[in-house]
Design an enzyme around this catalytic site. Structure first.
Site, mmCIF file in Angstrom:
data_model
loop_
_atom_site.group_PDB
_atom_site.id
_atom_site.type_symbol
_atom_site.label_atom_id
_atom_site.label_comp_id
_atom_site.label_asym_id
_atom_site.label_seq_id
_atom_site.Cartn_x
_atom_site.Cartn_y
_atom_site.Cartn_z
ATOM 1 N N HIS A 265 0.812 -1.223 0.000
ATOM 2 C CA HIS A 265 0.000 0.000 0.000
ATOM 3 C C HIS A 265 0.845 1.273 0.000
ATOM 4 O O HIS A 265 0.320 2.360 0.161
ATOM 5 C CB HIS A 265 -0.913 -0.032 1.243
ATOM 6 C CG HIS A 265 -1.982 1.006 1.244
ATOM 7 N ND1 HIS A 265 -2.886 1.170 0.219
ATOM 8 C CD2 HIS A 265 -2.314 1.963 2.159
ATOM 9 C CE1 HIS A 265 -3.705 2.161 0.500
ATOM 10 N NE2 HIS A 265 -3.387 2.660 1.661
HETATM 11 O O1 LIG Z 1 -9.635 3.596 4.486
HETATM 12 C C1 LIG Z 1 -9.140 4.006 3.418
HETATM 13 O O2 LIG Z 1 -9.727 3.917 2.336
HETATM 14 C C2 LIG Z 1 -7.819 4.657 3.457
HETATM 15 C C3 LIG Z 1 -6.818 4.192 4.218
HETATM 16 C C4 LIG Z 1 -5.578 4.926 4.301
HETATM 17 O O3 LIG Z 1 -5.502 6.096 3.950
HETATM 18 C C5 LIG Z 1 -4.435 4.279 4.863
HETATM 19 C C6 LIG Z 1 -3.206 4.851 4.717
HETATM 20 C C7 LIG Z 1 -2.097 4.551 5.510
HETATM 21 C C8 LIG Z 1 -0.928 5.233 5.341
HETATM 22 O O4 LIG Z 1 -0.543 5.727 4.177
HETATM 23 C C9 LIG Z 1 -0.004 5.459 6.427
HETATM 24 O O5 LIG Z 1 1.083 5.983 6.191
HETATM 25 O O6 LIG Z 1 -0.333 5.092 7.549
#
Ligand SMILES: O=C(O)/C=C/C(=O)/C=C/C=C(\O)C(=O)O
Length: 285
Positions: A265
């Site tokens: 991710h």
């Molecule tokens: O729930 C969602 O659709 C989005 C989840 C996020 O934005 C997760 C991102 C996590 C990171 O990039 C981080 O650095 O913790």
């Protein structure tokens, strides 16, 4: 050449955007005629600097001004409990920031939540976007193939509720494809970021309890986006599944998709060199 550091590029601004009245933290790096805004994801302890530390310098060296906005409720920006659309909240915060620092039109790189927020910003302010780069996000809504919430999103929730090093490691191990690059130093920096702002952690839990759908499905509005858009995904993303990226290129008329093999991710970090070349080429041509 002077070294670029978080401290030397750190700035605060007060924004007033309708009923949104708060102080935002951002980093302002470089002096190019064109500006690239980078928007971070929603994990505990995330910040613009933490998410994009492998990308800032190459963009600055390529001649761009880079703005890293810390969203309301993250890092050194003011705390907030959000019961509506967090994508819209961040989009309003970005408009407030751009107005306050006098930037009319920007390119935007959005990571996960940052990508959801980029789409919300582009829909609300079409004249103010140049090109868009959406990474591991861009709209909420269901995956056609993967049960949701995904394992990664469940681990984020657990970490917000119980911010321990064990839960952080559980989340980060699902976050990236190749966990051998996760160092103790990185874990510690992230833990320190998280624990420095327990108010942000508590507010995120309150917000998600009040409204579990913080990132609404904008799929039905994607056709309104005319900006050239590069969608980037990790094939092995266990937080926001890759078929969400297919929905984005189905919906946004001028969109193309790049999928990294062996990538979770955090494409901008796991495949930083290729990511930087790809995005800089997309911005130039
Ligand atoms: O729930 C969602 O659709 C989005 C989840 C996020 O934005 C997760 C991102 C996590 C990171 O990039 C981080 O650095 O913790």
């Amino acid at each position: 050449m002077t070294t670029i550091t978080e401290a030397s590029t750190s700035k605060f601004v007060r924004i007033q955007e309708g009923d949104l009245d708060l102080q935002l933290h951002y980093n302002d790096v470089g002096q190019g005629a064109e500006t690239v805004v980078m928007l971070h994801g929603s994990g505990p302890g995330a910040s613009g600097w933490a998410n994009f530390n492998r990308n800032i310098e190459p963009f600055v060296n390529a001649g761009y001004r880079v703005i890293l906005m810390d969203c309301p409720g993250w890092s050194k920006s003011d705390p907030i409990v959000n019961t509506g659309s967090r994508s819209d909240l961040n989009a309003r915060a970005l408009k407030g920031l751009l107005d306050a620092i006098g930037l009319d039109k920007v390119h935007i790189v959005g990571n996960s939540m940052g990508a959801h927020s980029t789409v919300a910003f582009a829909l609300a302010n079409p004249a103010r976007v140049g090109k868009l780069i959406l990474m591991g996000g861009g709209t909420g809504g269901p995956s056609q193939f993967v049960p949701m919430p995904t394992e990664g999103i469940k681990l984020i929730g657990a970490l917000y509720r119980d911010p321990t090093i064990e839960n952080l490691k559980r989340m980060m191990n699902v976050f990236v494809y190749d966990t051998s690059h996760l160092t103790d130093e990185l874990f510690q920096a992230r833990l320190d970021n998280m624990l420095a702002r327990r108010d942000h952690l508590e507010n995120f839990v309150k917000s998600s309890t009040a409204n579990p759908k913080q990132f609404p499905d904008l799929g039905h509005r994607l056709g309104e986006i005319s900006a050239q858009t590069l969608v980037i995904w990790g094939r092995d993303d266990r937080f926001v599944p890759m078929d969400v990226g297919l929905r984005l290129i189905w919906g946004i008329p001028n969109a193309q998709l790049h999928v990294f093999n062996q990538c979770g991710h955090w494409a901008q970090w796991e495949h930083a060199d290729t990511f930087n070349r790809l995005v800089l080429d997309f911005l130039t041509h």
